[in-house]
Write an enzyme that holds these catalytic residues in place. Structure first.
Site, PDB file in Angstrom:
ATOM      1  N   GLY A   1      34.871  31.987 -54.153  1.00 32.97           N
ATOM      2  CA  GLY A   1      35.900  31.656 -53.186  1.00 32.97           C
ATOM      3  C   GLY A   1      35.507  30.437 -52.360  1.00 32.97           C
ATOM      4  O   GLY A   1      36.311  29.532 -52.137  1.00 32.97           O
TER       5      GLY A   1
ATOM      6  N   GLU B   1      25.187  38.011 -46.396  1.00 35.61           N
ATOM      7  CA  GLU B   1      26.583  38.266 -46.760  1.00 35.61           C
ATOM      8  C   GLU B   1      27.243  39.401 -45.974  1.00 35.61           C
ATOM      9  O   GLU B   1      28.424  39.321 -45.650  1.00 35.61           O
ATOM     10  CB  GLU B   1      26.703  38.521 -48.263  1.00 35.61           C
TER      11      GLU B   1
ATOM     12  N   HIS C   1      34.321  33.354 -42.561  1.00 35.77           N
ATOM     13  CA  HIS C   1      33.126  33.860 -43.239  1.00 35.77           C
ATOM     14  C   HIS C   1      32.106  32.734 -43.456  1.00 35.77           C
ATOM     15  O   HIS C   1      30.931  32.864 -43.106  1.00 35.77           O
ATOM     16  CB  HIS C   1      33.553  34.476 -44.574  1.00 35.77           C
ATOM     17  N   GLU C   2      32.566  31.624 -43.987  1.00 36.84           N
ATOM     18  CA  GLU C   2      31.628  30.527 -44.267  1.00 36.84           C
ATOM     19  C   GLU C   2      31.086  29.928 -42.974  1.00 36.84           C
ATOM     20  O   GLU C   2      29.906  29.593 -42.889  1.00 36.84           O
ATOM     21  CB  GLU C   2      32.286  29.453 -45.142  1.00 36.84           C
TER      22      GLU C   2
ATOM     23  N   MET D   1      31.654  28.324 -50.500  1.00 38.14           N
ATOM     24  CA  MET D   1      30.195  28.273 -50.425  1.00 38.14           C
ATOM     25  C   MET D   1      29.753  27.591 -49.139  1.00 38.14           C
ATOM     26  O   MET D   1      30.199  26.498 -48.815  1.00 38.14           O
ATOM     27  CB  MET D   1      29.659  27.523 -51.651  1.00 38.14           C
TER      28      MET D   1
ATOM     29  N   ASN E   1      27.497  25.707 -47.838  1.00 37.40           N
ATOM     30  CA  ASN E   1      26.561  24.590 -47.713  1.00 37.40           C
ATOM     31  C   ASN E   1      26.603  24.080 -46.283  1.00 37.40           C
ATOM     32  O   ASN E   1      27.674  23.797 -45.758  1.00 37.40           O
ATOM     33  CB  ASN E   1      26.978  23.454 -48.637  1.00 37.40           C
TER      34      ASN E   1
END
Ligand code: BES
Ligand code: ZN
Length: 905
Positions: free
Chosen positions: A304, A363, A340-341, A306, A308
């Site tokens: 979905g 997570e 979330h990210e 990432m 970084n």
């Protein structure tokens, strides 16, 4: 099973490192030694006699040739005299290697590649003495199309011309495919990146551009140093991308990037990006650790999104959305993923788990924080209520013998990949929510802040978190928490009344009584299997007597306990507010009292009541027909999540019935769904909240498909016609229902139309909706076409495996899809991204017949296929459970008999 209490290393460290840019935290080297795994035990792990401190990396991708050339200078500290430096590299051609000493002297190394372990040895004729060295490597690689490492993505512009871009996806173990590196999360280092690109292109990396010049007809971009961080967080994206204007959050400029022409899809994503960034700075009490924040929509993307650092990448559906045309669920998805990210910028990026066994520290926290942030942003979305659905998903998998503890050993890369599952995310987040509520939100936040401060720029383990939470809460956390993290499964709490006492009794919940019934592909390791397992369960009970409700809290540590009940008892509700990670099994009289006054329960309490009753029926300790009776009490239910669990159970029952029995079941569904569906109608009411709009869509879909209601199907055709004439004529929340009903009842012409709509969609959500509609037709020839598209290049490999699994979930396509998987397994293995292939196999759990089950087992065992970790065992056990449920078919059919006499008007 209790784990010994270990004194955490982090506990004595109290100095707060300054949170400035690119600081090197003085980290005791022994930190690493303590963790050092024996090479003999785990050949995948790198030795630790040489440690990297910083990488100066220069990469030059050629998008047309799909290649890249790289140079890296790695400053390393040699801790023990050695002539062998070992680091990770995969699918790279390392041309030269040399080690340079501080005095400028250098010596050439010989390169030896160990393909199976994805390692490179740099061997020197004379050993290197301890001290700082710079390791210079030159290498070449290919931009692959497997959506991992440094890979190539393509898109068409409005004129149909194909364009290319290059992007990275390194988590869990694929940085080694882009440059040689110490590719384990606790080898943190500073990265100084330079990208050499075509002058017509833009490039984005983790940090701001320090300098830009043209050199030999190429654009050379040099980026600022990163903070000390793990290799899996490094990122670079090269292409013709467009950015929004930056929005400032304190010192941080936030921008959203996409391929040209998608500007109108950026405002919503940007809004939640800004809101959640502010929220997290406040909650964590620590400024954002990067120097800028870019969010990039990548046309081909395996997962979905990432995290970084400073350059978060997304698949388009998870960030680009048109707020006016999207459903509530689609908007919620974007908000979730962005929040979330962003949460990871601290949990994961600033503080990282030491090794993949502790992935939940990344997570589960990001998932938990995502809920908090979205809930703070739009309280009317009742995000924690909807979280019940995620908790239920965790209950399903964690009720298997083949489940695993949240923290679980990882060795090979495949096993690291397998950690990204519902146990890490959803069980982990549920357990965090439970402890947050138990300790109190402020105390919990205090522990979180302390943990982040203590380990900033470093790594941490679960026990470090316990130490920090313990400091804040002033209680010994390991006793409370270890079982939830290190033990498989969760408790079922039986509740009953005896002699005016309320009795509570805990045991592990499993669907199948006997673990031997599921001996599967690999030898099963039943952790704590049949021996007694206990948890410390924070239990909140609401006892209503004489019209008055009172809350009792207790921590159930033993197998059982009891408490005195007041006179004039009306009802007992266990797991008040629903934060506990356990199921409740009420004695029939207690259950009746609750069912007789459902209005006294909150939505999440009703949700849990249904969800637990269903699980207990599937387990087989209470009759299935009792559950079917229970569903009649929910005919006028108005909560979308409660309906989600009801409909999900209906879907499962539908799967175990033969085609001759389906009409009676459809009548049963119409009976259950009809009243709420009728009540809601088709038109949104003024001032109605988004959750009701979503519910309306779901009820229409259920009535039209599972209920096979002819009037609803006719109405869907009309609504679609109206939508074709004027897109604004239909509430977006009804569209998924309309499209899926039209597919369900549709023919070849409809199929062609939907395929065309997929190809010409204006938003990623619309594209996805029409694509997945192709799995919902019923004709064999049409489903065959859909399956063919998954490997013939007509659709992106990021979506293809999910489409296959959607056809497996369609009872009219499941045999077809399974044959297709068997025939084309090698092609799929070659084409699809790894995690897509794994998720696709989740579709086998819908192959609910004895014959298919046998065939599935034969296939996977004869082909010796492993999906990493326990994934395959879990799918097979889930399949076992539904096939066993099919054993109850006779009772079900008898129960449905009266419904078969009901006729549709
Ligand atoms: N770190 C993951 C991305 C990831 C997933 C990397 C699997 C490697 C393997 C990211 O933070 C994430 O969790 N993404 C989720 C979305 C999120 C909202 C749950 C995803 O990709 O599904
Ligand atoms: Zn994540």
């Amino acid at each position: 099973m209790r784990l010994p209490l270990v004194v955490a290393r982090g506990g004595l460290r109290s100095a707060v490192p300054p949170l400035c840019f690119s600081i090197e935290r003085p980290q005791g080297e022994d930190d690493m030694d303590l963790q050092m795994p024996s090479r003999a035990l785990d050949p995948h792990r790198l030795p630790r006699h040489v440690l990297p401190a910083r990488y100066d990396l220069r990469l030059e991708p050629d998008l047309d040739q799909a290649t890249f050339a790289g140079i890296v200078a790695i400053a390393v500290d040699v801790h023990q005299r050695t002539s062998d430096i070992v680091l990770n590299a995969a699918e790279l051609d390392i041309a030269t290697a040399c080690a340079e000493a501080a005095d400028g002297s250098s010596c050439e190394g010989r390169i030896e590649i160990e393909d199976a372990l994805e390692q490179a040895h740099i061997l020197f004729r004379r050993p290197l003495d301890p001290g700082r060295r710079t390791l210079h490597l030159t290498f070449n690689g290919r931009l692959n199309d497997k959506l991992r490492g440094f890979y190539r993505s393509t898109y068409r512009d409005t004129s149909g011309t194909i364009h290319r871009l290059a992007a990275t996806q390194f988590e869990a173990t694929d940085a080694r495919r882009a440059f040689p590196c110490w590719d384990e999360p606790d080898f943190k280092a500073v990265f100084g990146t330079t990208l050499v690109v075509d002058p017509t292109m833009t490039a984005v990396a983790n940090t701001t551009v320090m300098s830009e010049r043209v050199e030999g007809g190429k654009k050379v971009l040099r980026y600022a140093d990163t903070i000390k961080m793990s290799t899996y967080l490094v990122a670079f994206i090269v292409g013709r991308l467009e950015a929004t204007e930056p929005q400032q959050v304190g010192k941080t400029p936030v921008r959203l990037w996409a391929v040209p022409g998608k500007r109108q899809l950026t405002p919503f994503g940007l809004e939640i990006a800004v809101a959640s960034l502010k929220f997290f700075e406040g909650y964590y009490g620590i400024p954002y650790p990067g120097d800028k924040l870019d969010l990039l929509a990548i046309p081909d993307f395996a997962s979905g999104a990432m995290e970084n650092l400073g350059a978060i990448t997304f698949r388009e559906t998870a960030i680009l959305v048109d707020e006016r045309r999207a459903t509530h669920a689609e908007l919620e998805r974007v908000a979730d993923v962005v929040a979330h990210e962003n949460a990871h910028m601290w949990f994961g990026d600033l503080v990282t788990m030491s090794w993949w066994n502790g992935l939940w520290l990344n997570e589960a926290f990001a998932t938990f924080m995502e809920m908090l942030a979205v809930d703070a942003w739009k309280p009317e979305w009742k995000r924690w209520e909807t979280f019940g659905v995620s908790r239920a998903a965790a209950f399903s998998v964690d009720g298997l013998w083949s489940t695993r503890p949240i923290e679980y050993p990882v060795r090979a890369p495949k096993d690291a990949d397998a950690m990204f599952d519902v146990l890490t995310y959803e069980k982990g987040a549920s357990v965090l929510r439970m402890v947050e509520q138990y300790l109190g939100p402020t105390v919990f936040r205090g522990g979180v802040r302390e943990y982040l401060r203590a380990h900033a720029y470093g790594n941490a383990d679960t026990k470090d978190l316990w130490v920090s939470l313990g400091k804040a809460a002033k209680i010994p956390v390991p006793e409370l928490m270890d079982a939830w993290i290190f033990q498989s499964g969760y408790p079922l709490v039986h509740v009953g009344v005896r002699e005016n006492m309320l009795w509570l009794y805990q045991e592990r919940f499993t669907y199948l009584a006997d673990p031997d019934a599921v001996t599967t592909s690999s030898s099963m390791n039943i952790s704590g299997g049949r021996q007694e397992q206990l948890w410390q369960i924070p239990i909140q009970i609401r006892i209503t007597a004489n019209g008055k409700a009172e809350t009792t809290r207790l921590l159930l540590k033993e197998t059982e306990t009891h408490l005195e009940l007041p006179k004039g008892l009306e009802s007992v509700l266990v797991n008040e507010e629903g934060h506990g990670f356990y199921r409740v099994d009420y004695s029939p009289p207690l259950m009746d009292r609750l069912l007789n006054n459902l209005n006294a329960l909150s939505p999440i309490e009703r949700f849990n009541l249904v969800n637990d009753a269903w699980a207990i029926a599937v387990k087989g300790i209470r009759p299935l027909t009792g559950y079917l009776d229970l569903t009649a009490r929910f005919k006028s239910e108005t909560n979308k999540n409660v309906w989600a669990v009801l409909l999900d159970s209906f879907q499962t029952l539908y799967r175990i019935l033969g085609s001759g029995d389906r009409p009676a079941f459809e009548a049963f569904v119409r009976d259950r769904v009809g009243s709420t569906a009728g009540e809601l109608g088709w038109a949104p009411q003024r001032g109605e909240d988004d959750l009701v709009k979503q519910l309306r869509g779901e009820m229409v879909a259920a009535f039209g498909k599972l209920g096979n209601d002819k009037a609803t199907q006719a109405r869907a055709v009309e609504a679609y016609q109206a939508y074709r004439e004027d897109a604004a004529a239909v509430d977006p929340n009804l569209l998924p229902a309309i499209v899926s009903i039209l597919a369900y009842t549709g023919d070849a012409a409809r199929y062609e139309e939907f395929f065309w709509r997929f190809r010409s969609a204006a938003t990623p959500q619309e594209e996805r909706r029409y694509l997945f509609s192709l799995a919902g037709f019923r004709q064999r020839e049409l489903l065959e076409q859909t399956l063919a598209k998954t490997i013939n290049g007509e659709i992106r490999t990021q979506d293809a495996p999910f489409l296959v699994s959607a056809v497996m979930n369609n009872v009219h396509g499941r045999e077809l899809a399974w044959e297709f998987v068997k025939t084309n397994w090698d092609a799929m293995d070659r084409l699809f991204p790894k995690q897509g292939l794994r998720r696709m196999c989740g579709g086998i759990t819908a192959l609910a017949t004895r014959e298919l089950e046998r065939d599935v087992r034969d296939f996977f065992s004869s082909r010796k296929i492993s999906l990493g970790g326990k994934t395959l065992d879990q799918y097979l056990e889930q399949l076992r459970i539904v096939v066993r449920l099919k054993g109850e078919e006779k009772d079900l059919i008898r129960y449905l008999k009266p419904f078969s006499w009901l006729r549709q008007e």
